[in-house]
Scaffold this motif. Structure first.
Motif, PDB file in Angstrom:
ATOM      1  N   TYR A  86     -11.166 -66.693 -29.443  1.00 56.16           N
ATOM      2  CA  TYR A  86      -9.246 -66.410 -29.929  1.00 56.16           C
ATOM      3  C   TYR A  86      -9.513 -67.540 -30.942  1.00 56.16           C
ATOM      4  N   ASP A  87      -8.326 -67.347 -32.373  1.00 57.16           N
ATOM      5  CA  ASP A  87      -8.724 -67.853 -33.027  1.00 57.16           C
ATOM      6  C   ASP A  87      -7.997 -68.909 -33.315  1.00 57.16           C
ATOM      7  N   LEU A  88      -7.244 -69.706 -32.891  1.00 62.35           N
ATOM      8  CA  LEU A  88      -6.468 -70.615 -32.685  1.00 62.35           C
ATOM      9  C   LEU A  88      -6.022 -71.486 -31.373  1.00 62.35           C
ATOM     10  N   ILE A  89      -7.276 -72.628 -30.593  1.00 61.48           N
ATOM     11  CA  ILE A  89      -7.062 -72.551 -29.362  1.00 61.48           C
ATOM     12  C   ILE A  89      -6.363 -74.637 -29.558  1.00 61.48           C
ATOM     13  N   ILE A  90      -4.995 -74.890 -28.816  1.00 58.58           N
ATOM     14  CA  ILE A  90      -4.553 -75.609 -28.694  1.00 58.58           C
ATOM     15  C   ILE A  90      -4.613 -75.749 -27.316  1.00 58.58           C
ATOM     16  N   ALA A  91      -5.123 -77.562 -27.318  1.00 58.08           N
ATOM     17  CA  ALA A  91      -4.854 -78.313 -25.584  1.00 58.08           C
ATOM     18  C   ALA A  91      -4.125 -79.829 -25.592  1.00 58.08           C
ATOM     19  N   ASN A  92      -3.199 -79.534 -24.762  1.00 58.39           N
ATOM     20  CA  ASN A  92      -2.773 -81.592 -24.461  1.00 58.39           C
ATOM     21  C   ASN A  92      -2.823 -81.472 -23.513  1.00 58.39           C
ATOM     22  N   LEU A  93      -4.343 -81.636 -22.489  1.00 53.20           N
ATOM     23  CA  LEU A  93      -4.330 -82.164 -21.482  1.00 53.20           C
ATOM     24  C   LEU A  93      -4.508 -83.651 -21.166  1.00 53.20           C
TER      25      LEU A  93
ATOM     26  N   MET B  84     -14.564 -82.767 -17.045  1.00 50.76           N
ATOM     27  CA  MET B  84     -13.465 -81.693 -16.787  1.00 50.76           C
ATOM     28  C   MET B  84     -13.248 -82.090 -18.354  1.00 50.76           C
ATOM     29  N   LEU B  85     -13.484 -83.028 -19.595  1.00 50.14           N
ATOM     30  CA  LEU B  85     -13.905 -82.933 -20.991  1.00 50.14           C
ATOM     31  C   LEU B  85     -15.288 -82.241 -21.426  1.00 50.14           C
ATOM     32  N   PHE B  86     -15.914 -82.315 -20.328  1.00 47.81           N
ATOM     33  CA  PHE B  86     -17.863 -81.549 -20.705  1.00 47.81           C
ATOM     34  C   PHE B  86     -17.577 -80.303 -21.128  1.00 47.81           C
ATOM     35  N   ASP B  87     -16.807 -79.848 -19.664  1.00 42.53           N
ATOM     36  CA  ASP B  87     -16.281 -78.636 -19.745  1.00 42.53           C
ATOM     37  C   ASP B  87     -15.291 -78.019 -19.832  1.00 42.53           C
ATOM     38  N   PHE B  88     -14.648 -78.996 -20.618  1.00 41.92           N
ATOM     39  CA  PHE B  88     -13.341 -77.829 -21.472  1.00 41.92           C
ATOM     40  C   PHE B  88     -13.899 -77.393 -23.136  1.00 41.92           C
ATOM     41  N   PHE B  89     -14.654 -78.377 -22.853  1.00 44.01           N
ATOM     42  CA  PHE B  89     -15.770 -78.513 -24.677  1.00 44.01           C
ATOM     43  C   PHE B  89     -16.719 -77.239 -24.765  1.00 44.01           C
ATOM     44  N   MET B  90     -17.746 -77.046 -23.628  1.00 41.82           N
ATOM     45  CA  MET B  90     -17.949 -76.215 -23.434  1.00 41.82           C
ATOM     46  C   MET B  90     -17.614 -74.727 -23.068  1.00 41.82           C
ATOM     47  N   GLY B  91     -15.920 -74.677 -22.543  1.00 34.52           N
ATOM     48  CA  GLY B  91     -15.601 -73.810 -22.611  1.00 34.52           C
ATOM     49  C   GLY B  91     -14.911 -73.473 -23.959  1.00 34.52           C
ATOM     50  N   VAL B  92     -14.406 -74.684 -25.000  1.00 34.39           N
ATOM     51  CA  VAL B  92     -14.168 -73.566 -26.379  1.00 34.39           C
ATOM     52  C   VAL B  92     -15.237 -73.047 -27.359  1.00 34.39           C
ATOM     53  N   ARG B  93     -16.406 -74.246 -26.927  1.00 30.56           N
ATOM     54  CA  ARG B  93     -17.484 -73.278 -27.533  1.00 30.56           C
ATOM     55  C   ARG B  93     -18.373 -71.758 -27.322  1.00 30.56           C
ATOM     56  N   MET B  94     -17.715 -71.675 -26.169  1.00 24.82           N
ATOM     57  CA  MET B  94     -18.248 -69.728 -25.535  1.00 24.82           C
ATOM     58  C   MET B  94     -16.763 -69.156 -26.135  1.00 24.82           C
ATOM     59  N   HIS B  95     -15.573 -69.530 -26.282  1.00 22.26           N
ATOM     60  CA  HIS B  95     -14.483 -68.468 -26.478  1.00 22.26           C
ATOM     61  C   HIS B  95     -13.566 -69.122 -27.983  1.00 22.26           C
ATOM     62  N   LEU B  96     -13.936 -69.928 -28.811  1.00 17.72           N
ATOM     63  CA  LEU B  96     -13.803 -69.897 -30.046  1.00 17.72           C
ATOM     64  C   LEU B  96     -14.191 -69.419 -30.682  1.00 17.72           C
TER      65      LEU B  96
ATOM     66  N   LYS C  40     -15.168 -67.248 -34.655  1.00 15.55           N
ATOM     67  CA  LYS C  40     -16.078 -68.220 -35.220  1.00 15.55           C
ATOM     68  C   LYS C  40     -15.639 -69.275 -36.596  1.00 15.55           C
ATOM     69  N   ASN C  41     -14.970 -68.405 -36.935  1.00 15.43           N
ATOM     70  CA  ASN C  41     -13.920 -69.469 -38.175  1.00 15.43           C
ATOM     71  C   ASN C  41     -12.258 -70.229 -37.041  1.00 15.43           C
ATOM     72  N   GLY C  42     -12.513 -70.068 -36.232  1.00 19.33           N
ATOM     73  CA  GLY C  42     -11.602 -70.683 -35.588  1.00 19.33           C
ATOM     74  C   GLY C  42     -11.464 -71.885 -35.868  1.00 19.33           C
ATOM     75  N   LYS C  43      -9.876 -72.744 -34.748  1.00 17.04           N
ATOM     76  CA  LYS C  43     -10.058 -73.737 -34.829  1.00 17.04           C
ATOM     77  C   LYS C  43      -9.205 -74.550 -33.923  1.00 17.04           C
ATOM     78  N   LEU C  44     -10.200 -76.075 -32.854  1.00 13.78           N
ATOM     79  CA  LEU C  44      -8.897 -76.302 -32.023  1.00 13.78           C
ATOM     80  C   LEU C  44      -8.289 -77.247 -32.282  1.00 13.78           C
ATOM     81  N   TYR C  45      -7.016 -77.584 -31.631  1.00 14.98           N
ATOM     82  CA  TYR C  45      -6.496 -78.456 -31.920  1.00 14.98           C
ATOM     83  C   TYR C  45      -6.047 -79.149 -30.419  1.00 14.98           C
ATOM     84  N   MET C  46      -6.220 -80.692 -30.427  1.00 12.98           N
ATOM     85  CA  MET C  46      -6.165 -81.363 -29.205  1.00 12.98           C
ATOM     86  C   MET C  46      -5.776 -82.689 -29.593  1.00 12.98           C
ATOM     87  N   SER C  47      -4.869 -82.908 -28.094  1.00 11.28           N
ATOM     88  CA  SER C  47      -4.137 -84.861 -28.422  1.00 11.28           C
ATOM     89  C   SER C  47      -5.097 -85.567 -27.651  1.00 11.28           C
ATOM     90  N   TYR C  48      -5.211 -86.358 -27.708  1.00 18.13           N
ATOM     91  CA  TYR C  48      -6.377 -87.590 -26.650  1.00 18.13           C
ATOM     92  C   TYR C  48      -5.591 -89.008 -26.971  1.00 18.13           C
TER      93      TYR C  48
END
Length: 432
Positions: A310-317, A343-355, A357-365
């Motif tokens: 995905y080119d853009l991932i957004i998450a308000n988990l 859950m946070l670690f699993d989330f970032f590993m999933g992002v690593r896999m599904h983001l 190459k030039n994609g961006k993740l926007y998330m709140s924390y």
């Protein structure tokens, strides 16, 4: 020579021999320990299927060195197929090779062998080799297996059990943090005449039904600012694919689809929530652009094929730490706010896999989560985190992060490396 002097000479002889043997043994132990320490660190495990031509991240492995052995502990696994343990052996005559066997932790009939050769490239370590074993279809398969060392110039301390109590004290500063937000949601759902949540989109007002016991973005301190900041950073969404992780009512996916995104996929763990998100997409006329999928509770990315990017991932988990969350364990609404470091670690590993190459993740924390873990987990997963906004409230400070691939974290793979890896197995035949 009398008996006494003969006995003394004998004792001195055997004592000197014992001292020599002990010194040699200590030398070998120290040398072996120094040798095995070369392998210690965190590694990103990748499987390359030559016939399919795809390379995917399977796990993150922490390798520890003992006096005479190396142990490997998977910290993250993409799915149950990769839930295994590694038993590693070093051979003195082949110091650049490690070999051993693997055993699946759930299905005892699944096991096999592996062999790696160590490479040094720009001061970094990579193990390149192959494995063979019983697949989930009970057939024998083999593939190229790469363990790519993460840059350990800054040690990862979060997994150190000695920091557990220190982290717990820091995260328990405000035990009543969730009281007001839960009461606000409880009052909303108690109102039989409650109105749908509305948001001003690009060309029209969007209307959202909130799932029962779900999260209302209108009550969140950082939910709408996250969307607004994402739109500011990515004003043109045409031809972009979007992934909304933990989609709830489908707010982000629907709002971005209305602004022109080519494809929006939303993931959530409750089927009732997915049904409401689909209804909201139809209500707002973007059902053709949105696809909502129910994920497994222990793997939010379970419904995404490995090659789906995905080119853009957004998450308000949810992010409030589980120590505070224990006070609300009988509260059904708490699931919208309480999370864990796993859950946070699993989330970032999933992002690593599904983001992409030039994609961006926007998330709140927020501060009530695991802010130190967030930084380390991004480093460990080969991601670069940039804090682009913050919002200070009375009880907590909230943050918005922009996260992308950090290409310097891993050494680029060369095609010739992948093609010669199976030959390493033949080099070590007969050793052991």
């Amino acid at each position: 020579m009398d008996f006494a002097s003969s006995s003394t000479a004998g004792m001195l002889f055997y004592a000197s021999r014992a001292a020599f043997i002990l010194s040699r043994f200590a030398f070998l132990l120290v040398g072996r320990r120094r040798h095995t320490r070369l392998y210690e660190g965190h590694y990103c495990g990748m499987i390359y299927h030559g016939r399919k031509g795809d390379l995917h991240i399977a796990d993150v492995v922490r390798i520890k060195a003992g006096w005479n052995k190396i142990s490997a502990e998977p910290l993250w696994k993409h799915d149950r197929q990769n839930d295994y343990s590694m038993y590693i052996t070093i051979h003195d005559s082949l110091p650049d090779f490690i070999y051993g066997y693997w055993q699946h932790n759930r299905v005892m009939q699944r096991f096999g062998a592996f062999v790696f050769r160590r490479h040094n490239d720009r001061g970094r370590t990579r193990f390149l080799g192959t494995y063979i074993g019983v697949s989930s279809q009970r057939t024998i398969q083999n593939s190229t297996w790469i363990l790519d060392r993460v840059d350990d110039s800054k040690p990862f301390t979060y997994f150190d059990a000695r920091n557990l109590l220190k982290r717990r004290r820091a995260l328990l500063k405000n035990k009543d943090l969730l009281k007001s937000i839960i009461e606000k949601h409880r009052g909303y759902f108690a109102d039989s005449k409650r109105e749908p949540f509305e948001y001003r989109g690009k060309s029209k007002r969007l209307s959202f039904i909130i799932p029962s016991n779900g999260f209302n973005p209108d009550f969140g301190k950082i939910s709408i600012p996250l969307l607004q900041r994402t739109i500011e950073d990515v004003p043109s969404l045409e031809s972009m694919s979007v992934l909304d992780v933990g989609c709830g009512s489908g707010f982000y996916a629907i709002a971005l689809a209305e602004r022109g995104a080519k494809k929006c996929v939303g993931l959530d763990i409750e089927q009732s929530t997915i049904n409401v998100a689909r209804d909201n997409a139809r209500r707002n006329g973007v059902q053709a652009l949105c696809d909502f999928r129910q994920s497994y509770r222990n793997n939010i990315f379970s419904q995404l094929p490995i090659k789906e990017k995905y080119d853009l991932i957004i998450a308000n988990l949810p992010f409030t730490n589980h120590w505070i969350g224990k006070r609300y364990k009988k509260e059904a609404l708490a699931v919208n706010f309480v999370s864990s470091d796993k859950m946070l670690f699993d989330f970032f590993m999933g992002v690593r896999m599904h983001l992409a190459k030039n994609g961006k993740l926007y998330m709140s924390y927020g501060d009530s989560g695991y802010p130190n873990a967030l930084v380390e987990f991004c480093e460990l997963c080969g991601l670069d985190a940039e804090q682009i906004d913050s919002k200070k409230e009375r009880d907590e400070t909230f943050y918005i992060y922009k996260i992308s691939h950090e290409t310097s974290k891993f050494i680029p793979l060369r095609h010739e490396d992948l093609s010669i890896a199976p030959a390493f197995a033949r080099t070590i035949e007969g050793v052991g």
